[in-house]
Design an enzyme around this catalytic site. Structure first.
Site, PDB file in Angstrom:
ATOM      1  N   GLY A 177     -10.278   2.834   5.887  1.00  0.00           N
ATOM      2  CA  GLY A 177     -10.967   3.580   4.417  1.00  0.00           C
ATOM      3  C   GLY A 177     -12.358   2.970   4.237  1.00  0.00           C
ATOM      4  O   GLY A 177     -12.377   2.885   2.647  1.00  0.00           O
ATOM      5  N   ASN A 222      -7.944  -2.265   3.438  1.00  0.00           N
ATOM      6  CA  ASN A 222      -7.844  -1.456   1.992  1.00  0.00           C
ATOM      7  C   ASN A 222      -7.413  -0.184   2.867  1.00  0.00           C
ATOM      8  O   ASN A 222      -7.365   0.572   1.081  1.00  0.00           O
ATOM      9  CB  ASN A 222      -9.711  -1.369   1.972  1.00  0.00           C
ATOM     10  N   SER A 247     -14.331   4.281   3.757  1.00  0.00           N
ATOM     11  CA  SER A 247     -15.553   5.695   3.893  1.00  0.00           C
ATOM     12  C   SER A 247     -15.571   6.267   2.548  1.00  0.00           C
ATOM     13  O   SER A 247     -17.326   6.697   2.179  1.00  0.00           O
ATOM     14  CB  SER A 247     -15.030   7.038   4.311  1.00  0.00           C
ATOM     15  N   ASP A 273      -6.133   6.531  12.137  1.00  0.00           N
ATOM     16  CA  ASP A 273      -4.935   6.593  11.038  1.00  0.00           C
ATOM     17  C   ASP A 273      -4.687   5.352  10.716  1.00  0.00           C
ATOM     18  O   ASP A 273      -3.880   5.063  12.094  1.00  0.00           O
ATOM     19  CB  ASP A 273      -3.827   7.910  10.817  1.00  0.00           C
ATOM     20  N   VAL A 274      -4.283   4.143   9.945  1.00  0.00           N
ATOM     21  CA  VAL A 274      -3.618   3.144  10.490  1.00  0.00           C
ATOM     22  C   VAL A 274      -2.519   2.957  11.219  1.00  0.00           C
ATOM     23  O   VAL A 274      -2.380   2.497  10.546  1.00  0.00           O
ATOM     24  CB  VAL A 274      -4.518   1.937   8.989  1.00  0.00           C
ATOM     25  N   LYS A 288       2.409  -2.311  -2.517  1.00  0.00           N
ATOM     26  CA  LYS A 288       1.237  -3.483  -2.458  1.00  0.00           C
ATOM     27  C   LYS A 288       2.443  -4.676  -2.637  1.00  0.00           C
ATOM     28  O   LYS A 288       1.354  -6.043  -2.040  1.00  0.00           O
ATOM     29  CB  LYS A 288       0.578  -3.491  -3.661  1.00  0.00           C
ATOM     30  N   TYR A 315       4.510   2.640  -3.817  1.00  0.00           N
ATOM     31  CA  TYR A 315       3.217   1.687  -4.712  1.00  0.00           C
ATOM     32  C   TYR A 315       3.424  -0.002  -4.445  1.00  0.00           C
ATOM     33  O   TYR A 315       3.411  -0.477  -4.306  1.00  0.00           O
ATOM     34  CB  TYR A 315       2.060   2.464  -5.291  1.00  0.00           C
ATOM     35  N   ALA A 374       6.284  -1.084  -4.379  1.00  0.00           N
ATOM     36  CA  ALA A 374       7.102  -2.225  -3.111  1.00  0.00           C
ATOM     37  C   ALA A 374       6.083  -2.262  -2.109  1.00  0.00           C
ATOM     38  O   ALA A 374       6.168  -3.158  -1.518  1.00  0.00           O
ATOM     39  CB  ALA A 374       7.969  -1.214  -2.642  1.00  0.00           C
TER      40      ALA A 374
HETATM   41  P1  NAI Z   1      -9.683   5.864  -2.583  1.00  0.00           P
HETATM   42  O1  NAI Z   1      -8.556   7.063  -2.428  1.00  0.00           O
HETATM   43  O2  NAI Z   1     -11.538   6.151  -3.200  1.00  0.00           O
HETATM   44  O3  NAI Z   1     -10.380   5.343  -1.612  1.00  0.00           O
HETATM   45  C1  NAI Z   1      -9.012   5.113   0.152  1.00  0.00           C
HETATM   46  C2  NAI Z   1      -9.645   4.864   1.169  1.00  0.00           C
HETATM   47  O4  NAI Z   1      -8.463   4.988   2.364  1.00  0.00           O
HETATM   48  C3  NAI Z   1     -10.451   6.086   1.659  1.00  0.00           C
HETATM   49  O5  NAI Z   1     -11.531   6.254   2.291  1.00  0.00           O
HETATM   50  C4  NAI Z   1      -8.951   7.006   2.733  1.00  0.00           C
HETATM   51  O6  NAI Z   1      -9.702   8.579   3.508  1.00  0.00           O
HETATM   52  C5  NAI Z   1      -8.871   5.583   3.460  1.00  0.00           C
HETATM   53  N1  NAI Z   1      -7.452   5.917   4.145  1.00  0.00           N
HETATM   54  C6  NAI Z   1      -6.274   6.486   3.500  1.00  0.00           C
HETATM   55  N2  NAI Z   1      -5.566   6.271   3.861  1.00  0.00           N
HETATM   56  C7  NAI Z   1      -6.191   5.699   5.226  1.00  0.00           C
HETATM   57  C8  NAI Z   1      -5.059   6.201   6.583  1.00  0.00           C
HETATM   58  N3  NAI Z   1      -4.360   6.572   6.895  1.00  0.00           N
HETATM   59  N4  NAI Z   1      -5.678   5.426   7.374  1.00  0.00           N
HETATM   60  C9  NAI Z   1      -7.371   5.190   7.688  1.00  0.00           C
HETATM   61  N5  NAI Z   1      -7.820   5.646   5.729  1.00  0.00           N
HETATM   62  C10 NAI Z   1      -7.247   5.989   4.632  1.00  0.00           C
HETATM   63  O7  NAI Z   1      -9.532   4.861  -3.435  1.00  0.00           O
HETATM   64  P2  NAI Z   1      -9.780   3.673  -4.179  1.00  0.00           P
HETATM   65  O8  NAI Z   1      -9.728   3.518  -5.622  1.00  0.00           O
HETATM   66  O9  NAI Z   1     -11.470   3.189  -3.669  1.00  0.00           O
HETATM   67  O10 NAI Z   1      -8.741   2.527  -3.135  1.00  0.00           O
HETATM   68  C11 NAI Z   1      -9.060   1.254  -1.944  1.00  0.00           C
HETATM   69  C12 NAI Z   1      -7.705   0.535  -2.132  1.00  0.00           C
HETATM   70  O11 NAI Z   1      -8.077  -0.298  -3.073  1.00  0.00           O
HETATM   71  C13 NAI Z   1      -6.458   1.205  -1.882  1.00  0.00           C
HETATM   72  O12 NAI Z   1      -5.303   0.730  -1.186  1.00  0.00           O
HETATM   73  C14 NAI Z   1      -5.924   1.045  -3.366  1.00  0.00           C
HETATM   74  O13 NAI Z   1      -4.487   0.796  -2.997  1.00  0.00           O
HETATM   75  C15 NAI Z   1      -6.151  -0.297  -3.502  1.00  0.00           C
HETATM   76  N6  NAI Z   1      -6.089  -0.088  -5.256  1.00  0.00           N
HETATM   77  C16 NAI Z   1      -7.138   0.630  -5.906  1.00  0.00           C
HETATM   78  C17 NAI Z   1      -7.576   0.616  -6.944  1.00  0.00           C
HETATM   79  C18 NAI Z   1      -8.398   1.822  -8.113  1.00  0.00           C
HETATM   80  O14 NAI Z   1      -8.404   1.333  -9.568  1.00  0.00           O
HETATM   81  N7  NAI Z   1      -8.683   2.462  -7.759  1.00  0.00           N
HETATM   82  C19 NAI Z   1      -6.878  -0.517  -8.425  1.00  0.00           C
HETATM   83  C20 NAI Z   1      -5.670  -1.455  -7.113  1.00  0.00           C
HETATM   84  C21 NAI Z   1      -5.094  -1.372  -6.138  1.00  0.00           C
END
Ligand code: NAI
Length: 247
Positions: free
Chosen positions: A13, A93, A15, A64-65, A162, A158, A160
């Site tokens: 993830g 991530n 990008s 897709d992971v 995490k 979510y 569960a």
């Molecule tokens: P985002 O939505 O900006 O980025 C998520 C990334 O994961 C995107 O690039 C998306 O294309 C990719 N992705 C989603 N499903 C995928 C899959 N099946 N295979 C490959 N790539 C996939 O979100 P963000 O905020 O950057 O989140 C990144 C990580 O941080 C996530 O795991 C999220 O749960 C975690 N997180 C984010 C928080 C926040 O406040 N933004 C808080 C706590 C955790």
């Protein structure tokens, strides 16, 4: 044993959001970064351009992971093209939210969130771990969440997922410590990315001691440290980056 070659780091993830900031930080640290992404070619290309503009290099790896076959064939293809290189750092991530109160939770929303987080962790980690164990070096960093520590209403799926990722981090860390492969989790609070775009920062900031949402770079700074050789005696930990929201 592949100890030579170029040093690669794979960020799932990668990008946008936190993943993009992590890619940029690891590149600054001298890693060639493998940017995994699921669908948005333009966003992923953009991250690679940013890395190259800063004097680094990397490549894209689209899968897709949660799709085991796709992960396995993509990583096998990468390994075939890079017989002398090894992936020393993995940042799990990729993730998303599908919030709803449990009484209205759809099976799809439960399964999709569990799959991206836990199957994603399994699929990607399992295929990269053998090389880390053989070379007796590795850094695995799992992006968890405050939700997985505290539990947040509207996010039982979510939380569960995490929470499971945190437990998996602790278990795997004990399996791999002797081989110098560390496994840690980073638990962000509210970070300003696409994922939190729909939240009301003005309301939520009142709950956060630091008085604001965090920036992706503030998470990436910790991930960078955990990915470095200096973090060698830290494993099985969950470290929060949340402006004091929950300790
Ligand atoms: P985002 O939505 O900006 O980025 C998520 C990334 O994961 C995107 O690039 C998306 O294309 C990719 N992705 C989603 N499903 C995928 C899959 N099946 N295979 C490959 N790539 C996939 O979100 P963000 O905020 O950057 O989140 C990144 C990580 O941080 C996530 O795991 C999220 O749960 C975690 N997180 C984010 C928080 C926040 O406040 N933004 C808080 C706590 C955790």
């Amino acid at each position: 044993m592949k100890t030579g070659g170029r040093k690669y780091a794979l960020v799932t993830g990668g990008s946008r959001g936190i993943g993009r900031a992590v890619c940029l930080r690891l590149s600054e640290m001298g890693f060639r970064v493998i940017i995994n992404y699921r669908s948005n070619d333009a966003e992923a290309e953009n991250v690679l351009s940013m890395i190259r503009e800063n004097g680094g290099d990397g490549e894209l790896l689209k899968f897709d992971v949660a799709d085991k076959a796709a992960v396995e064939s993509s990583v096998a293809g990468w390994k075939e093209a890079h017989p002398d290189d090894c992936i020393r750092v993995l940042v799990n991530n990729a993730g998303f939210r599908r919030d709803s109160l449990l009484v209205w939770m759809e099976d799809n929303d439960w399964n999709a969130v569990i799959d991206v987080t836990l199957k994603g962790f399994l699929n990607v980690t399992r295929i990269l771990l053998p090389d880390m164990l053989v070379s007796r070096y590795g850094r695995i960093i799992n992006i968890a969440s405050l939700s997985g520590i505290k539990g947040l209403p509207g996010q039982t799926n979510y939380s569960a997922a995490k929470g499971g990722l945190i437990a998996a981090t602790k278990a795997l860390a004990q399996e791999t410590a002797k081989k110098k492969v560390t496994v840690n989790a980073v638990a962000p609070g509210f970070i300003a990315t696409d994922m939190t775009e729909d939240l009301d920062e003005n309301e939520l900031r009142k709950l956060i001691p630091a008085g604001r949402f965090g920036k992706p770079e503030e998470v990436a700074a910790l991930v960078g440290f955990l990915a470095s050789e200096e973090s060698s005696y830290i494993t099985g930990e969950v470290i929060s980056v949340n402006g004091g929201l929950y300790t």
